[in-house]
Design an enzyme around this catalytic site. Structure first.
Site, PDB file in Angstrom:
ATOM      1  N   ASP A  50       0.864  -1.185   0.000  1.00 38.81           N
ATOM      2  CA  ASP A  50       0.000   0.000   0.000  1.00 38.81           C
ATOM      3  C   ASP A  50       0.900   1.234   0.000  1.00 38.81           C
ATOM      4  O   ASP A  50       1.499   1.578   1.032  1.00 38.81           O
ATOM      5  CB  ASP A  50      -0.911  -0.007   1.239  1.00 38.81           C
ATOM      6  N   SER A 114      -3.405  14.262 -15.214  1.00 41.21           N
ATOM      7  CA  SER A 114      -4.655  14.047 -15.947  1.00 41.21           C
ATOM      8  C   SER A 114      -5.167  15.340 -16.564  1.00 41.21           C
ATOM      9  O   SER A 114      -4.888  16.443 -16.055  1.00 41.21           O
ATOM     10  CB  SER A 114      -5.699  13.532 -14.946  1.00 41.21           C
ATOM     11  N   TYR A 145     -10.436  14.777  -7.440  1.00 38.49           N
ATOM     12  CA  TYR A 145      -9.412  14.102  -8.271  1.00 38.49           C
ATOM     13  C   TYR A 145      -8.475  15.099  -8.966  1.00 38.49           C
ATOM     14  O   TYR A 145      -7.251  14.945  -8.938  1.00 38.49           O
ATOM     15  CB  TYR A 145     -10.150  13.242  -9.298  1.00 38.49           C
ATOM     16  N   ASN A 174      -8.057  10.560 -21.304  1.00 36.82           N
ATOM     17  CA  ASN A 174      -8.827   9.331 -21.593  1.00 36.82           C
ATOM     18  C   ASN A 174      -8.055   8.254 -22.344  1.00 36.82           C
ATOM     19  O   ASN A 174      -8.075   8.202 -23.570  1.00 36.82           O
ATOM     20  CB  ASN A 174     -10.082   9.662 -22.422  1.00 36.82           C
ATOM     21  N   LYS A 188     -14.256   3.605 -17.609  1.00 37.51           N
ATOM     22  CA  LYS A 188     -14.443   4.858 -18.344  1.00 37.51           C
ATOM     23  C   LYS A 188     -15.270   4.592 -19.594  1.00 37.51           C
ATOM     24  O   LYS A 188     -15.518   3.441 -19.957  1.00 37.51           O
ATOM     25  CB  LYS A 188     -13.091   5.439 -18.705  1.00 37.51           C
ATOM     26  N   GLN A 216     -21.944  15.318 -25.329  1.00 39.43           N
ATOM     27  CA  GLN A 216     -20.705  15.763 -24.682  1.00 39.43           C
ATOM     28  C   GLN A 216     -19.522  15.177 -25.467  1.00 39.43           C
ATOM     29  O   GLN A 216     -19.645  14.096 -26.051  1.00 39.43           O
ATOM     30  CB  GLN A 216     -20.672  15.367 -23.193  1.00 39.43           C
ATOM     31  N   THR A 217     -18.416  15.905 -25.483  1.00 44.06           N
ATOM     32  CA  THR A 217     -17.286  15.488 -26.329  1.00 44.06           C
ATOM     33  C   THR A 217     -16.029  15.184 -25.504  1.00 44.06           C
ATOM     34  O   THR A 217     -15.826  15.756 -24.433  1.00 44.06           O
ATOM     35  CB  THR A 217     -16.918  16.602 -27.336  1.00 44.06           C
TER      36      THR A 217
HETATM   37  P1  NAD Z   1      -6.062   1.830 -12.734  1.00 41.28           P
HETATM   38  O1  NAD Z   1      -7.094   2.082 -11.688  1.00 41.28           O
HETATM   39  O2  NAD Z   1      -6.289   0.704 -13.683  1.00 41.28           O
HETATM   40  O3  NAD Z   1      -4.629   1.634 -12.077  1.00 41.28           O
HETATM   41  C1  NAD Z   1      -4.225   2.286 -10.899  1.00 41.28           C
HETATM   42  C2  NAD Z   1      -3.630   1.235  -9.993  1.00 41.28           C
HETATM   43  O4  NAD Z   1      -3.152   1.892  -8.809  1.00 41.28           O
HETATM   44  C3  NAD Z   1      -4.638   0.179  -9.537  1.00 41.28           C
HETATM   45  O5  NAD Z   1      -4.211  -1.120  -9.895  1.00 41.28           O
HETATM   46  C4  NAD Z   1      -4.697   0.367  -8.045  1.00 41.28           C
HETATM   47  O6  NAD Z   1      -4.874  -0.840  -7.317  1.00 41.28           O
HETATM   48  C5  NAD Z   1      -3.346   0.984  -7.759  1.00 41.28           C
HETATM   49  N1  NAD Z   1      -3.345   1.664  -6.460  1.00 41.28           N
HETATM   50  C6  NAD Z   1      -4.333   2.436  -5.941  1.00 41.28           C
HETATM   51  N2  NAD Z   1      -4.018   2.800  -4.702  1.00 41.28           N
HETATM   52  C7  NAD Z   1      -2.799   2.236  -4.437  1.00 41.28           C
HETATM   53  C8  NAD Z   1      -1.968   2.238  -3.296  1.00 41.28           C
HETATM   54  N3  NAD Z   1      -2.338   2.869  -2.170  1.00 41.28           N
HETATM   55  N4  NAD Z   1      -0.788   1.563  -3.350  1.00 41.28           N
HETATM   56  C9  NAD Z   1      -0.429   0.901  -4.486  1.00 41.28           C
HETATM   57  N5  NAD Z   1      -1.202   0.858  -5.587  1.00 41.28           N
HETATM   58  C10 NAD Z   1      -2.371   1.520  -5.557  1.00 41.28           C
HETATM   59  O7  NAD Z   1      -5.884   3.210 -13.519  1.00 41.28           O
HETATM   60  P2  NAD Z   1      -5.112   3.537 -14.872  1.00 41.28           P
HETATM   61  O8  NAD Z   1      -6.143   3.852 -15.881  1.00 41.28           O
HETATM   62  O9  NAD Z   1      -4.093   2.509 -15.148  1.00 41.28           O
HETATM   63  O10 NAD Z   1      -4.405   4.910 -14.477  1.00 41.28           O
HETATM   64  C11 NAD Z   1      -3.028   4.990 -14.109  1.00 41.28           C
HETATM   65  C12 NAD Z   1      -2.688   6.431 -13.754  1.00 41.28           C
HETATM   66  O11 NAD Z   1      -2.980   7.278 -14.871  1.00 41.28           O
HETATM   67  C13 NAD Z   1      -3.448   7.006 -12.571  1.00 41.28           C
HETATM   68  O12 NAD Z   1      -2.624   7.890 -11.856  1.00 41.28           O
HETATM   69  C14 NAD Z   1      -4.559   7.800 -13.221  1.00 41.28           C
HETATM   70  O13 NAD Z   1      -5.025   8.838 -12.399  1.00 41.28           O
HETATM   71  C15 NAD Z   1      -3.841   8.328 -14.453  1.00 41.28           C
HETATM   72  N6  NAD Z   1      -4.783   8.676 -15.533  1.00 41.28           N
HETATM   73  C16 NAD Z   1      -5.435   7.689 -16.227  1.00 41.28           C
HETATM   74  C17 NAD Z   1      -6.317   8.043 -17.230  1.00 41.28           C
HETATM   75  C18 NAD Z   1      -7.059   6.986 -18.020  1.00 41.28           C
HETATM   76  O14 NAD Z   1      -7.832   7.365 -18.908  1.00 41.28           O
HETATM   77  N7  NAD Z   1      -6.881   5.717 -17.759  1.00 41.28           N
HETATM   78  C19 NAD Z   1      -6.541   9.396 -17.536  1.00 41.28           C
HETATM   79  C20 NAD Z   1      -5.872  10.366 -16.804  1.00 41.28           C
HETATM   80  C21 NAD Z   1      -4.976  10.002 -15.815  1.00 41.28           C
END
Ligand code: NAD
Length: 335
Positions: A50, A114, A145, A174, A188, A216-217
């Site tokens: 964690d 993000s 967020y 995204n 998403k 919405q776009t």
């Molecule tokens: P995801 O939820 O699939 O992956 C995030 C991972 O972080 C998860 O597996 C979760 O278990 C882990 N996590 C959460 N809390 C934790 C902790 N305390 N210790 C260890 N691990 C922990 O999300 P993703 O889509 O892979 O996104 C990855 C990153 O990219 C994130 O920071 C997210 O905010 C950012 N992001 C993603 C998107 C998108 O469209 N997917 C868009 C903008 C930003």
């Protein structure tokens, strides 16, 4: 050794796979039990920790050269609108990981920010002006967020200025693709729409629920483009935040059209106007990323959605289990 934090998630899992393909040693860390990771890769050193906890971050970052922080408590609009405190608690992950990277002498640190950092007032119309990096200020990001992301971006900047830790910040717009969340409330729009179309076909209901009026776009970037942009940024000398996103703006209705075409179906649309929708329009201005990295995403929405749809279809129709890896469709050029 390279640390990927959040390796059990969508982007983190793909990044571990790509780094291993390119011959790196990787430590993969996530809070989830390892049998819940989207991809478990045998070549990586895998740990369940964690990372909100400071000691866990020091354990994770010991002996690493680079840190990719992709760990966050996040999801689609349905999740982030109703879990603002949980989203903001991710600040602990970035804070403690930055301290651990600094104290263990890491060379480089990547933070996954993000498009939610951008001021809401610049995203009020569907035909939105694409968001350029300076538009994050004056600050009024997505509540919860987005504020956490903007604060953590600034912490990266100050760790660079004050402690000399090289930091890189990508503002993802995204990201979608296989091996990601498609049900359970954190998914998403692209994955949710694929799931709903597949469910309508499998159940024979012929109907799809759409959040909002569908006008919405957004822009959507396929995972392979995300990996490519992320690694180019990490290897570059660009220390200010950069957009990593597609600049092709589509309505949610258009997204549904594309998935219906892939599935060779036409469904009755039911619009839920009270559902969470986020901002009215959002697109990525790629002038700066093009100038600094000579790159922007190139995989079409049609190609990327086809691959995503097939992966979700296999799971929903009882196909391959979670954890199975995919072969790469594109080799990252650098490094
Ligand atoms: P995801 O939820 O699939 O992956 C995030 C991972 O972080 C998860 O597996 C979760 O278990 C882990 N996590 C959460 N809390 C934790 C902790 N305390 N210790 C260890 N691990 C922990 O999300 P993703 O889509 O892979 O996104 C990855 C990153 O990219 C994130 O920071 C997210 O905010 C950012 N992001 C993603 C998107 C998108 O469209 N997917 C868009 C903008 C930003």
């Amino acid at each position: 050794m390279i640390l990927v934090a959040g390796a059990g998630g969508f982007i983190g899992g793909h990044l571990v796979a790509d780094l291993l393909r390119r011959g790196h040693e990787v430590r993969a860390v996530d809070v989830k039990a390892i049998d819940e990771w989207f991809q478990v890769l045998s070549g990586a050193e895998t740990r369940q920790l964690d990372l909100r906890d400071k000691d866990a971050c020091y354990e994770a970052a010991a002996g690493v050269r680079q840190v990719f922080n992709l760990a966050a408590d996040m999801g689609g609009m349905g999740f982030i609108e109703h879990n603002k405190a949980l989203c903001m608690l991710s600040v602990l992950i970035n804070t403690h990981l930055l301290m651990a990277a600094r104290d263990h002498g890491a060379d480089r640190y990547f933070f996954s920010s993000s498009a939610c950092v951008y001021a809401e007032e610049k995203q009020l119309a569907a035909e939105v002006v694409p968001l350029a990096e300076p538009d994050a200020y004056p600050a009024m990001p997505e509540d919860g967020y987005g504020w956490e992301k903007l604060f953590s971006e600034r912490m990266c900047r100050h760790f660079s200025e004050d402690f000399g830790l090289e930091t890189r910040v990508g503002r993802y717009h995204n990201v979608y693709g296989p091996h990601g969340t498609y049900d359970g409330g954190r998914e998403k729009a692209p994955a949710a729409i694929c799931r709903k179309v597949i469910a309508a076909l499998l159940d024979g209901t012929n109907e799809i629920e759409i959040w909002g009026d569908g006008e919405q776009t957004r822009s959507f970037m396929f995972i392979d483009d995300c990996l490519h942009g992320t690694q180019l940024l990490m290897e570059s000398d660009v220390s200010e935040p950069l957009n990593i996103g597609s600049s092709r703006l589509v309505t949610i209705n258009r997204l549904v059209d594309i998935v219906e075409d892939i599935a060779d179906t036409k469904l009755q649309r039911r619009y839920r106007l009270d559902a969470p929708q986020g901002v009215r329009g959002r697109n990525s201005d790629n002038a700066l990323v093009q100038e600094r990295l000579g790159w922007q995403p190139s995989i079409t929405l049609e190609e990327g959605l086809e691959e995503t749809y097939r992966w979700i279809y296999d799971r929903m129709s009882g196909g391959a289990p979670r954890g199975t890896t995919r072969s790469p469709r594109q080799v990252v050029s650098s490094g």
